[in-house]
Design a protein around this motif. Sequence first.
Motif, PDB file in Angstrom:
ATOM      1  N   VAL A 212      49.341 -20.257 -38.900  1.00 35.34           N
ATOM      2  CA  VAL A 212      49.117 -20.565 -37.648  1.00 35.34           C
ATOM      3  C   VAL A 212      47.442 -20.577 -37.711  1.00 35.34           C
ATOM      4  CG1 VAL A 212      48.742 -20.794 -35.095  1.00 35.34           C
ATOM      5  CG2 VAL A 212      50.732 -20.800 -36.388  1.00 35.34           C
ATOM      6  N   ALA A 213      46.984 -19.348 -38.349  1.00 39.21           N
ATOM      7  CA  ALA A 213      45.558 -18.928 -38.322  1.00 39.21           C
ATOM      8  C   ALA A 213      44.985 -20.061 -39.273  1.00 39.21           C
ATOM      9  CB  ALA A 213      45.416 -17.488 -38.736  1.00 39.21           C
ATOM     10  N   LEU A 214      45.649 -20.213 -40.486  1.00 34.60           N
ATOM     11  CA  LEU A 214      45.154 -20.987 -41.262  1.00 34.60           C
ATOM     12  C   LEU A 214      45.005 -22.523 -41.066  1.00 34.60           C
ATOM     13  CD1 LEU A 214      44.295 -21.544 -44.485  1.00 34.60           C
ATOM     14  CD2 LEU A 214      46.705 -21.842 -45.219  1.00 34.60           C
ATOM     15  N   LEU A 215      45.939 -23.182 -40.154  1.00 37.16           N
ATOM     16  CA  LEU A 215      46.080 -24.311 -39.655  1.00 37.16           C
ATOM     17  C   LEU A 215      44.762 -24.616 -38.775  1.00 37.16           C
ATOM     18  CD1 LEU A 215      49.932 -25.126 -39.490  1.00 37.16           C
ATOM     19  CD2 LEU A 215      48.151 -26.311 -40.892  1.00 37.16           C
ATOM     20  N   LEU A 216      44.691 -23.609 -37.950  1.00 28.79           N
ATOM     21  CA  LEU A 216      43.545 -23.521 -36.938  1.00 28.79           C
ATOM     22  C   LEU A 216      42.144 -23.298 -37.543  1.00 28.79           C
ATOM     23  CD1 LEU A 216      44.814 -21.165 -34.027  1.00 28.79           C
ATOM     24  CD2 LEU A 216      44.705 -23.530 -33.904  1.00 28.79           C
ATOM     25  N   ALA A 217      42.080 -22.583 -38.567  1.00 27.55           N
ATOM     26  CA  ALA A 217      40.636 -22.430 -39.365  1.00 27.55           C
ATOM     27  C   ALA A 217      40.609 -23.793 -39.906  1.00 27.55           C
ATOM     28  CB  ALA A 217      40.828 -21.493 -40.283  1.00 27.55           C
ATOM     29  N   ILE A 218      41.352 -24.463 -40.544  1.00 32.10           N
ATOM     30  CA  ILE A 218      41.169 -25.684 -41.353  1.00 32.10           C
ATOM     31  C   ILE A 218      40.870 -26.911 -39.942  1.00 32.10           C
ATOM     32  CG2 ILE A 218      42.342 -27.846 -42.303  1.00 32.10           C
ATOM     33  CD1 ILE A 218      43.856 -25.688 -43.950  1.00 32.10           C
ATOM     34  N   ARG A 219      41.483 -26.627 -38.962  1.00 37.40           N
ATOM     35  CA  ARG A 219      41.212 -27.640 -37.935  1.00 37.40           C
ATOM     36  C   ARG A 219      39.949 -27.829 -37.213  1.00 37.40           C
ATOM     37  NH1 ARG A 219      40.595 -31.809 -35.241  1.00 37.40           N
ATOM     38  NH2 ARG A 219      41.464 -32.221 -33.292  1.00 37.40           N
ATOM     39  N   PHE A 220      39.481 -26.295 -36.781  1.00 41.02           N
ATOM     40  CA  PHE A 220      38.333 -26.143 -35.960  1.00 41.02           C
ATOM     41  C   PHE A 220      37.202 -25.506 -36.707  1.00 41.02           C
ATOM     42  CE2 PHE A 220      41.984 -25.887 -32.979  1.00 41.02           C
ATOM     43  CZ  PHE A 220      41.589 -26.940 -32.078  1.00 41.02           C
ATOM     44  N   ARG A 221      37.357 -25.013 -37.941  1.00 37.38           N
ATOM     45  CA  ARG A 221      36.238 -24.505 -38.552  1.00 37.38           C
ATOM     46  C   ARG A 221      35.460 -23.645 -37.939  1.00 37.38           C
ATOM     47  NH1 ARG A 221      36.247 -27.595 -43.592  1.00 37.38           N
ATOM     48  NH2 ARG A 221      37.542 -29.326 -43.268  1.00 37.38           N
ATOM     49  N   PRO A 222      35.794 -22.519 -37.487  1.00 38.97           N
ATOM     50  CA  PRO A 222      34.864 -21.687 -36.615  1.00 38.97           C
ATOM     51  C   PRO A 222      33.591 -21.224 -37.377  1.00 38.97           C
ATOM     52  CG  PRO A 222      36.935 -20.393 -37.442  1.00 38.97           C
ATOM     53  CD  PRO A 222      36.929 -21.784 -37.681  1.00 38.97           C
ATOM     54  N   ALA A 223      32.549 -20.965 -36.516  1.00 38.11           N
ATOM     55  CA  ALA A 223      31.297 -20.701 -37.112  1.00 38.11           C
ATOM     56  C   ALA A 223      30.803 -19.442 -36.952  1.00 38.11           C
ATOM     57  CB  ALA A 223      30.167 -21.831 -36.684  1.00 38.11           C
ATOM     58  N   THR A 224      31.305 -18.761 -35.651  1.00 42.43           N
ATOM     59  CA  THR A 224      30.932 -17.728 -35.291  1.00 42.43           C
ATOM     60  C   THR A 224      32.123 -16.655 -35.398  1.00 42.43           C
ATOM     61  OG1 THR A 224      31.555 -17.972 -33.075  1.00 42.43           O
ATOM     62  CG2 THR A 224      29.353 -18.535 -33.714  1.00 42.43           C
ATOM     63  N   TRP A 225      31.843 -15.309 -35.339  1.00 44.93           N
ATOM     64  CA  TRP A 225      33.072 -14.280 -35.441  1.00 44.93           C
ATOM     65  C   TRP A 225      33.902 -14.297 -34.482  1.00 44.93           C
ATOM     66  CZ3 TRP A 225      33.313 -10.587 -31.889  1.00 44.93           C
ATOM     67  CH2 TRP A 225      32.228 -10.339 -31.082  1.00 44.93           C
ATOM     68  N   ARG A 226      33.308 -14.908 -33.211  1.00 44.06           N
ATOM     69  CA  ARG A 226      33.900 -14.988 -31.769  1.00 44.06           C
ATOM     70  C   ARG A 226      35.127 -16.017 -32.015  1.00 44.06           C
ATOM     71  NH1 ARG A 226      29.273 -14.350 -27.420  1.00 44.06           N
ATOM     72  NH2 ARG A 226      28.832 -12.352 -27.628  1.00 44.06           N
ATOM     73  N   GLY A 227      34.792 -16.867 -32.753  1.00 38.19           N
ATOM     74  CA  GLY A 227      35.605 -18.222 -33.069  1.00 38.19           C
ATOM     75  C   GLY A 227      36.864 -17.547 -33.809  1.00 38.19           C
ATOM     76  N   VAL A 228      36.272 -16.781 -34.907  1.00 37.95           N
ATOM     77  CA  VAL A 228      37.493 -16.209 -35.853  1.00 37.95           C
ATOM     78  C   VAL A 228      38.350 -15.360 -35.128  1.00 37.95           C
ATOM     79  CG1 VAL A 228      37.687 -15.016 -37.793  1.00 37.95           C
ATOM     80  CG2 VAL A 228      35.953 -16.659 -37.773  1.00 37.95           C
ATOM     81  N   VAL A 229      37.847 -14.645 -34.208  1.00 36.96           N
ATOM     82  CA  VAL A 229      38.788 -13.510 -33.385  1.00 36.96           C
ATOM     83  C   VAL A 229      39.729 -14.566 -32.506  1.00 36.96           C
ATOM     84  CG1 VAL A 229      38.604 -11.716 -31.673  1.00 36.96           C
ATOM     85  CG2 VAL A 229      37.173 -11.747 -33.627  1.00 36.96           C
ATOM     86  N   CYS A 230      38.950 -15.397 -31.635  1.00 37.06           N
ATOM     87  CA  CYS A 230      40.055 -16.210 -30.934  1.00 37.06           C
ATOM     88  C   CYS A 230      41.141 -16.937 -31.486  1.00 37.06           C
ATOM     89  CB  CYS A 230      38.907 -17.191 -29.991  1.00 37.06           C
ATOM     90  SG  CYS A 230      38.045 -16.542 -28.963  1.00 37.06           S
ATOM     91  N   GLU A 231      40.815 -17.376 -32.697  1.00 34.47           N
ATOM     92  CA  GLU A 231      41.740 -17.924 -33.606  1.00 34.47           C
ATOM     93  C   GLU A 231      42.877 -17.005 -33.901  1.00 34.47           C
ATOM     94  OE1 GLU A 231      40.352 -20.105 -36.532  1.00 34.47           O
ATOM     95  OE2 GLU A 231      39.718 -21.548 -35.366  1.00 34.47           O
ATOM     96  N   ALA A 232      42.356 -15.715 -34.352  1.00 35.45           N
ATOM     97  CA  ALA A 232      43.216 -14.811 -34.930  1.00 35.45           C
ATOM     98  C   ALA A 232      44.218 -14.445 -33.578  1.00 35.45           C
ATOM     99  CB  ALA A 232      42.628 -13.693 -35.413  1.00 35.45           C
ATOM    100  N   ILE A 233      43.937 -14.259 -32.613  1.00 38.59           N
ATOM    101  CA  ILE A 233      44.423 -13.885 -31.280  1.00 38.59           C
ATOM    102  C   ILE A 233      45.451 -14.770 -31.030  1.00 38.59           C
ATOM    103  CG2 ILE A 233      44.273 -13.568 -28.663  1.00 38.59           C
ATOM    104  CD1 ILE A 233      41.888 -11.968 -29.464  1.00 38.59           C
ATOM    105  N   ILE A 234      45.149 -16.169 -30.951  1.00 39.18           N
ATOM    106  CA  ILE A 234      45.913 -17.192 -30.674  1.00 39.18           C
ATOM    107  C   ILE A 234      47.098 -17.197 -31.894  1.00 39.18           C
ATOM    108  CG2 ILE A 234      46.124 -19.628 -30.599  1.00 39.18           C
ATOM    109  CD1 ILE A 234      43.278 -19.827 -29.461  1.00 39.18           C
TER     110      ILE A 234
END
Length: 59
Positions: A20-42
């Motif tokens: 799921v983290a990989l799919l979210l990273a491919i879909r939304f391409r977070p630019a900040t560390w907060r985006g990465v943390v939010c995706e990891a939590i989700i």
Amino acid sequence: MRVYLQGSHLVAMIAIALSVALLLAIRFRPATWRGVVCEAIIANLSAIAAVVAFEVLTA
């Protein structure tokens, strides 16, 4: 109703969370560390929910 989580459930949670983290990273391409943390939590919450739901359905 009791839910028993075993080693195989933990492996399933990790696999689901990583996918799921990989799919979210491919879909939304977070630019900040907060985006990465939010995706990891989700991803982790969705993995836990999926494994617990499967355990409840098969119990």
